[in-house]
Structure formats: structure tokens, C-alpha cells
Design an enzyme around this catalytic site. Sequence first.
Site, PDB file in Angstrom:
ATOM      1  N   GLU A 207       0.825  -1.221   0.000  1.00  0.00           N
ATOM      2  CA  GLU A 207       0.000   0.000   0.000  1.00  0.00           C
ATOM      3  C   GLU A 207       0.855   1.265   0.000  1.00  0.00           C
ATOM      4  O   GLU A 207       0.547   2.256   0.652  1.00  0.00           O
ATOM      5  CB  GLU A 207      -0.982  -0.031   1.175  1.00  0.00           C
ATOM      6  CG  GLU A 207      -1.919  -1.224   1.113  1.00  0.00           C
ATOM      7  CD  GLU A 207      -2.927  -1.291   2.252  1.00  0.00           C
ATOM      8  OE1 GLU A 207      -3.018  -0.316   3.034  1.00  0.00           O
ATOM      9  OE2 GLU A 207      -3.626  -2.319   2.373  1.00  0.00           O
ATOM     10  N   GLU A 307      -5.358  -8.441  -0.460  1.00  0.00           N
ATOM     11  CA  GLU A 307      -6.212  -8.168   0.699  1.00  0.00           C
ATOM     12  C   GLU A 307      -7.568  -7.672   0.212  1.00  0.00           C
ATOM     13  O   GLU A 307      -7.637  -6.794  -0.648  1.00  0.00           O
ATOM     14  CB  GLU A 307      -5.617  -7.079   1.603  1.00  0.00           C
ATOM     15  CG  GLU A 307      -4.333  -7.419   2.309  1.00  0.00           C
ATOM     16  CD  GLU A 307      -3.885  -6.274   3.226  1.00  0.00           C
ATOM     17  OE1 GLU A 307      -4.759  -5.490   3.661  1.00  0.00           O
ATOM     18  OE2 GLU A 307      -2.673  -6.175   3.474  1.00  0.00           O
TER      19      GLU A 307
END
Length: 390
Positions: A207, A307
Amino acid sequence: MTHVPPKPSLSFLLAALVLCLGAGSASAQVSRTLSTPGPTAQAQKVYNLLTDLENNSRNGGTKQTIMGQHCEAQKEAYAGEYWVKVGDISGRRPGFVEFDFGPGNYRSTYAEAYVDYAVGFARDRFSYGEGIVGFSFHMSYPGAPVKSWPNNFRQSWMDYNWFGRVINWQANTAEYQALLRDLSFAADKLAYLQQQGVPVLYRPFHEMNKKGSASPFWWANQDPAQYKQLWNITHDYLVKTRGLKNLIFVWSPYEWDGTYGGDPWNYYPGNDRVDVVGVDIYHGNPYFPAQFYTGLAGYNKPRMLAETDKLPVRWGDSRYGTVSELDSRPWAIYSIWGDSLVYNLGTTSPNDWNVSSNYKAIKDTYGYYSTYWRVLTGGSNATYNWAALR
């Protein structure tokens, strides 16, 4: 000097013609070469499987996806609780389980019993032929006196040059030395797994394109060149300094919808440093936008939904329409994050998409193995022979 590419061989042209006739248009074949020179036999076998899944999805073969589950050992009654829970609900276990080396404590060390339990659980899943395994690392900022969740994020005192000091290996700064100390914790655990013959999908510094109010990690939304230097330091430390050969490196940006995540492309460390490309998705309806799957295609790596909080298959009922993300986009691995299997992220309220109608989405997803063997599950009654990878 101008580089002139070699002329394709006749056998190559014939093979391409066959693919085009059989599947419309064929994409480039994903290479089986790992970023780690001389990988262990087990790591190579696992990567061969992932590249086969990716190539099949691109070139008209049987589309298959490994279902995965992240387990937050620090929050579970026992390490692997949610891997087991999937089986209790659906009758099938995930074919991929991921844990984290990062903080679930508020002490000065990452060394906690739950980490060792997680390492042992991961070891057993692969050693027993029940699936493949991975580890991420929510690392507190280098030098953090407390290894805590809040210290994963930017701190108000970090000056403009702080990140540059973290990666300044030439000057061997205090921040760089602190980074290596943190990496050494993960390296020790990964070395143990290598000794046990267990390959690991390792997913660090994810991320990195998260921005603004989305609370970016300390490594996120930095200068892309400096982020890539951080990745390269990590890759070199684990592979060259520590001699690890059991790693499959996963690069997973956040959903680049422009709201929570910006374009990730400039953060890509390079094909020689990455083995699997992925994305973390937590917004949007269950039928995920194609831009994330198609956007990653150009890297010619296995693609992973690393995810998310929603199961990918749900045959419609009175409340929801029919969705089959795996038919639309057959990710090599599709992994659910922690207790979002049953709760909305960060809460104890039910995750309605997954749990309503008696856990319909979970059951429909894990029951999809019977249709062209689309879903590869794990455990003792797996739909794939994981023991062949040992």
C-alpha cells in the site's frame, strides 16, 4: 548502438498461431524465473504453479484461483483460527494462508509468542501438504521504541529528510541501522522456514501509494525512487546478505481509485525484484472494477488480490445479485483479510455480504471447486495436490 530484437523462430510463430486460433488472442507468457537467484526447489515449484495459473487465465486454459485467508495471530484465539473457521463454515480450507511479522503488542520487540505460533502453523500447512503460505510485515518505523500499530504510520516529528536517512546505506545512518535490525527479525523467521523446506510469499511495504486521509504507512506516499531503494535494500538484505532462497516477493499497492490510492506505477521496483503483483481492495461493490486486474497485466507476473473483505463468488438471493469475480478475473490468489471474513473491517458488526443467508458467499465461493476446478482449496480434503510442491 541500436538494439535489434532477434527474429522469432518458426516454432515460436507456430506456437503463437495455435494460441491465437484456440483462444482468440494470446498474451505474453509469464516467465518462471524468480527474482531470487538459485531458489529452493520448493520455492520454484510454488512459483511454477502461480505462473501456470496466470498463463492459463491469459491464454484460454482452465481458469483456476487459489483461495487464501490472512490470519491475524495477535487477535485470534490461536494462530490460524480464521483458516480453520473457513473450513467450519464451508467444509473446505483455504489453499493459501498468510500471517504478519508486525506488531500486535506495545513492547520494544517484535518477538512475541503469537509470531512463533504463526510460523509454526504456516510451516505445518506446507509440510503437511495442505497449502502454500505467506507473510507480510506491518513494520513500525525504524527505531520505534514501541512496536505498535500506531507506529506503522507517519509521525508528526518526521522531517523532510527522515525517509532519506532510513535508506542511506552509504552513510550507514542510525535510521538505516534500525531498519536492518527490524528486517533481521523477519529474516530469522524466514530462515527457519527455509530450513524446514517451506517457501514463503513475502509481502513487505504494501500500500505504498496510499495517500491523504487514508493514514499512509511510514513508507507510503514517499518519493517513488526512494521507495524503490527501500525495496531494493530489503531484497538485497534478505537474498544476498542473509542468503534466503525460499522467498517469492509480492508487491501490492492499494486500490488506485484516486480517492484512497494514487497511481502506483512509479513505485514498481522492477521485474528483477518482484515475483507477484497484487492489489489491496476495500472499497466498491463486490463486483470489483476491472481496472485493478487489467492494470497489473502489463507486468507479466502472476496477479494476486492480496487483501480484501468480500468473498468473490455469491450466487444471488433476495438481497444480492449473482457475482462471480473469479469468472470475470481469475486471480492466481484471492485472499481475505483476517476477521473481515465475518465482520466489517475494524468492527464487530457482521460483514453482511459474507455472512448473510447463512454464510452464503463463503459457501458459494469454497463450493465452486466442482465447476471446472475453478477454486483451489487446502487442508486435508483439498482440491489440489499441494504435497507435490514439497
